[in-house]
Each structure stands twice: as structure tokens, then as C-alpha cells.
Design a protein around this motif. Sequence first.
Motif, PDB file in Angstrom:
ATOM      1  N   TYR A  79       0.836  -1.196   0.000  1.00 38.15           N
ATOM      2  CA  TYR A  79       0.000   0.000   0.000  1.00 38.15           C
ATOM      3  C   TYR A  79       0.865   1.239   0.000  1.00 38.15           C
ATOM      4  N   GLY A  80       0.427   2.251  -0.741  1.00 35.68           N
ATOM      5  CA  GLY A  80       1.067   3.549  -0.689  1.00 35.68           C
ATOM      6  C   GLY A  80       0.523   4.305   0.507  1.00 35.68           C
ATOM      7  N   VAL A  81       1.376   5.017   1.217  1.00 35.30           N
ATOM      8  CA  VAL A  81       0.944   5.799   2.377  1.00 35.30           C
ATOM      9  C   VAL A  81       1.470   7.208   2.163  1.00 35.30           C
ATOM     10  N   LYS A  82       0.582   8.115   1.748  1.00 37.25           N
ATOM     11  CA  LYS A  82       0.996   9.476   1.423  1.00 37.25           C
ATOM     12  C   LYS A  82       1.695  10.145   2.594  1.00 37.25           C
ATOM     13  N   GLY A  83       2.757  10.881   2.279  1.00 31.55           N
ATOM     14  CA  GLY A  83       3.461  11.652   3.292  1.00 31.55           C
ATOM     15  C   GLY A  83       4.332  10.831   4.220  1.00 31.55           C
ATOM     16  N   SER A  84       4.619   9.589   3.863  1.00 26.33           N
ATOM     17  CA  SER A  84       5.416   8.716   4.736  1.00 26.33           C
ATOM     18  C   SER A  84       6.888   8.753   4.357  1.00 26.33           C
ATOM     19  N   THR A  85       7.721   8.675   5.372  1.00 25.08           N
ATOM     20  CA  THR A  85       9.163   8.623   5.152  1.00 25.08           C
ATOM     21  C   THR A  85       9.767   7.512   5.999  1.00 25.08           C
ATOM     22  N   LEU A  86      10.983   7.171   5.653  1.00 27.40           N
ATOM     23  CA  LEU A  86      11.712   6.134   6.367  1.00 27.40           C
ATOM     24  C   LEU A  86      13.118   6.645   6.641  1.00 27.40           C
ATOM     25  N   LEU A  96       8.999   6.902   1.258  1.00 24.11           N
ATOM     26  CA  LEU A  96       8.482   5.540   1.336  1.00 24.11           C
ATOM     27  C   LEU A  96       7.484   5.359   0.201  1.00 24.11           C
ATOM     28  N   ILE A  97       7.751   4.426  -0.689  1.00 26.51           N
ATOM     29  CA  ILE A  97       6.890   4.205  -1.856  1.00 26.51           C
ATOM     30  C   ILE A  97       5.737   3.269  -1.523  1.00 26.51           C
ATOM     31  N   ASP A  98       6.031   2.145  -0.899  1.00 23.14           N
ATOM     32  CA  ASP A  98       4.955   1.249  -0.492  1.00 23.14           C
ATOM     33  C   ASP A  98       5.330   0.508   0.776  1.00 23.14           C
ATOM     34  N   LEU A  99       4.294  -0.073   1.395  1.00 18.55           N
ATOM     35  CA  LEU A  99       4.444  -0.653   2.725  1.00 18.55           C
ATOM     36  C   LEU A  99       3.491  -1.835   2.861  1.00 18.55           C
ATOM     37  N   CYS A 100       3.909  -2.850   3.601  1.00 18.11           N
ATOM     38  CA  CYS A 100       3.047  -3.970   3.969  1.00 18.11           C
ATOM     39  C   CYS A 100       3.501  -4.442   5.348  1.00 18.11           C
ATOM     40  N   PRO A 101       2.810  -5.393   5.960  1.00 14.10           N
ATOM     41  CA  PRO A 101       3.214  -5.832   7.299  1.00 14.10           C
ATOM     42  C   PRO A 101       4.620  -6.426   7.369  1.00 14.10           C
ATOM     43  N   ALA A 102       5.152  -6.927   6.250  1.00 17.64           N
ATOM     44  CA  ALA A 102       6.443  -7.612   6.291  1.00 17.64           C
ATOM     45  C   ALA A 102       7.525  -6.945   5.451  1.00 17.64           C
ATOM     46  N   GLY A 103       7.259  -5.738   4.931  1.00 22.75           N
ATOM     47  CA  GLY A 103       8.279  -5.102   4.115  1.00 22.75           C
ATOM     48  C   GLY A 103       7.881  -3.734   3.610  1.00 22.75           C
ATOM     49  N   ALA A 116       4.085  -2.689  16.110  1.00 26.17           N
ATOM     50  CA  ALA A 116       3.208  -3.538  15.291  1.00 26.17           C
ATOM     51  C   ALA A 116       1.802  -2.941  15.229  1.00 26.17           C
ATOM     52  N   GLU A 117       1.327  -2.407  16.350  1.00 27.34           N
ATOM     53  CA  GLU A 117       0.004  -1.784  16.383  1.00 27.34           C
ATOM     54  C   GLU A 117      -0.026  -0.514  15.524  1.00 27.34           C
ATOM     55  N   ARG A 118       1.030   0.308  15.606  1.00 27.26           N
ATOM     56  CA  ARG A 118       1.097   1.525  14.778  1.00 27.26           C
ATOM     57  C   ARG A 118       1.157   1.170  13.289  1.00 27.26           C
ATOM     58  N   LEU A 119       1.903   0.118  12.951  1.00 31.48           N
ATOM     59  CA  LEU A 119       1.980  -0.326  11.562  1.00 31.48           C
ATOM     60  C   LEU A 119       0.598  -0.752  11.066  1.00 31.48           C
ATOM     61  N   LYS A 120      -0.147  -1.461  11.898  1.00 31.14           N
ATOM     62  CA  LYS A 120      -1.499  -1.884  11.533  1.00 31.14           C
ATOM     63  C   LYS A 120      -2.399  -0.680  11.301  1.00 31.14           C
ATOM     64  N   VAL A 174      -1.487   2.327  10.330  1.00 32.69           N
ATOM     65  CA  VAL A 174      -1.060   2.947   9.068  1.00 32.69           C
ATOM     66  C   VAL A 174      -1.606   2.154   7.880  1.00 32.69           C
ATOM     67  N   LEU A 175      -1.475   0.838   7.917  1.00 34.37           N
ATOM     68  CA  LEU A 175      -1.944   0.008   6.810  1.00 34.37           C
ATOM     69  C   LEU A 175      -3.460   0.019   6.687  1.00 34.37           C
ATOM     70  N   ASP A 176      -4.175  -0.002   7.811  1.00 34.63           N
ATOM     71  CA  ASP A 176      -5.635   0.078   7.767  1.00 34.63           C
ATOM     72  C   ASP A 176      -6.077   1.385   7.120  1.00 34.63           C
ATOM     73  N   GLY A 177      -5.385   2.480   7.426  1.00 38.18           N
ATOM     74  CA  GLY A 177      -5.703   3.766   6.811  1.00 38.18           C
ATOM     75  C   GLY A 177      -5.447   3.759   5.317  1.00 38.18           C
ATOM     76  N   ALA A 178      -4.386   3.105   4.894  1.00 42.90           N
ATOM     77  CA  ALA A 178      -4.070   3.018   3.463  1.00 42.90           C
ATOM     78  C   ALA A 178      -5.123   2.196   2.731  1.00 42.90           C
ATOM     79  N   VAL A 179      -5.630   1.140   3.370  1.00 47.99           N
ATOM     80  CA  VAL A 179      -6.674   0.320   2.756  1.00 47.99           C
ATOM     81  C   VAL A 179      -7.936   1.159   2.581  1.00 47.99           C
ATOM     82  N   LEU A 180      -8.290   1.936   3.589  1.00 46.09           N
ATOM     83  CA  LEU A 180      -9.497   2.751   3.519  1.00 46.09           C
ATOM     84  C   LEU A 180      -9.385   3.834   2.450  1.00 46.09           C
ATOM     85  N   GLU A 181      -8.192   4.398   2.286  1.00 47.04           N
ATOM     86  CA  GLU A 181      -7.995   5.442   1.290  1.00 47.04           C
ATOM     87  C   GLU A 181      -7.837   4.878  -0.117  1.00 47.04           C
ATOM     88  N   ARG A 182      -7.594   3.570  -0.212  1.00 56.97           N
ATOM     89  CA  ARG A 182      -7.381   2.895  -1.501  1.00 56.97           C
ATOM     90  C   ARG A 182      -6.353   3.634  -2.352  1.00 56.97           C
TER      91      ARG A 182
END
Length: 137
Positions: A14-21, A41-48, A108-112, A114-122
Motif C-alpha cells: 500500500y502507498g501511504v501518502k506523506g510517509s518517510t523512512l 516511502l513508496i509502499d508498505l506492507c506488514p512484512a516489508g 506492530a500496532e502503529r503499523l497496523k 497505518v496500513l488500515d488507513g491506506a486500505v481505507l484510502e485505496r
Amino acid sequence: MGWDGIERRRHRRYGVKGSTLRWRPGAPLGWVSPASAPHILIDLCPAGCRFISKRELAPGRALSLAIEAPPARAPVRAAGRVAWSRRSEELDAWHTGISMKARNSGSAERLKIVLDGAVLERIEITTRRYLKEMGKL
């Protein structure tokens, strides 16, 4: 070797706008090394994740990561390893893929979140468009 059309990933990215690493070398050097400059950060998932860097990072290199994403209250901290690094055809930079695992239950909770928000924003966004929107690199 190019893409053969077979998806081998276990998780959707998932892409997450405004994210950095930011990264540091893995332990024990990472404890005393300064963090890198922020990378897009271009894309993100639970394992990478995948990000863009001005320098190549060697596959297999251990990293300590801090991912900053707007939905999270604090950085997601993770232990990572460079899975691959490829020179960009469009930019004077490297695309770098990381396999990672959250450092603790809070991360892990913060990552979830972030990812849940990316899913909702599609968010489905190309690298070029994302960089243009960010006005970076």
C-alpha cells in the motif's frame, strides 16, 4: 531478469501518502550511528517496504528502521534486511526493497493503523506521480 507475471508476495503493498523512512545500520553499530536523512516511502506492507535512496544499499544488509506516517502517533520501529536494490530508470536514485519485522507490540500496532488507513484510502499511485505530488527527489 524481469518480472515473469507471477506474484510471489504474501502481502499486498500500500502507498501511504506523506510517509518517510529513516534507517541506521543494524545492531550493534546502529546503536551509535546517526539516522539517515528521510527517504520517500513508496509502499508498505506488514512484512516489508520499498523506498527511494540516493545511494545503493547492498542486499542482505541489516538495518534498523523508523517509519514515519501521518496516521501513526509515533514512528514505527522495525528490524529490517535489504532484500533487493535496483537503479531507477527514471531517477538518479535506487529503489530499495526491505523485509522487516516490527520491533515490539507498540510498533506492530502503529503499523497496523497505518496500513488500515491506506486500505481505507485505496491509495493506488505510481512512483512518478507520488514523487511529483511530494515535490521531492
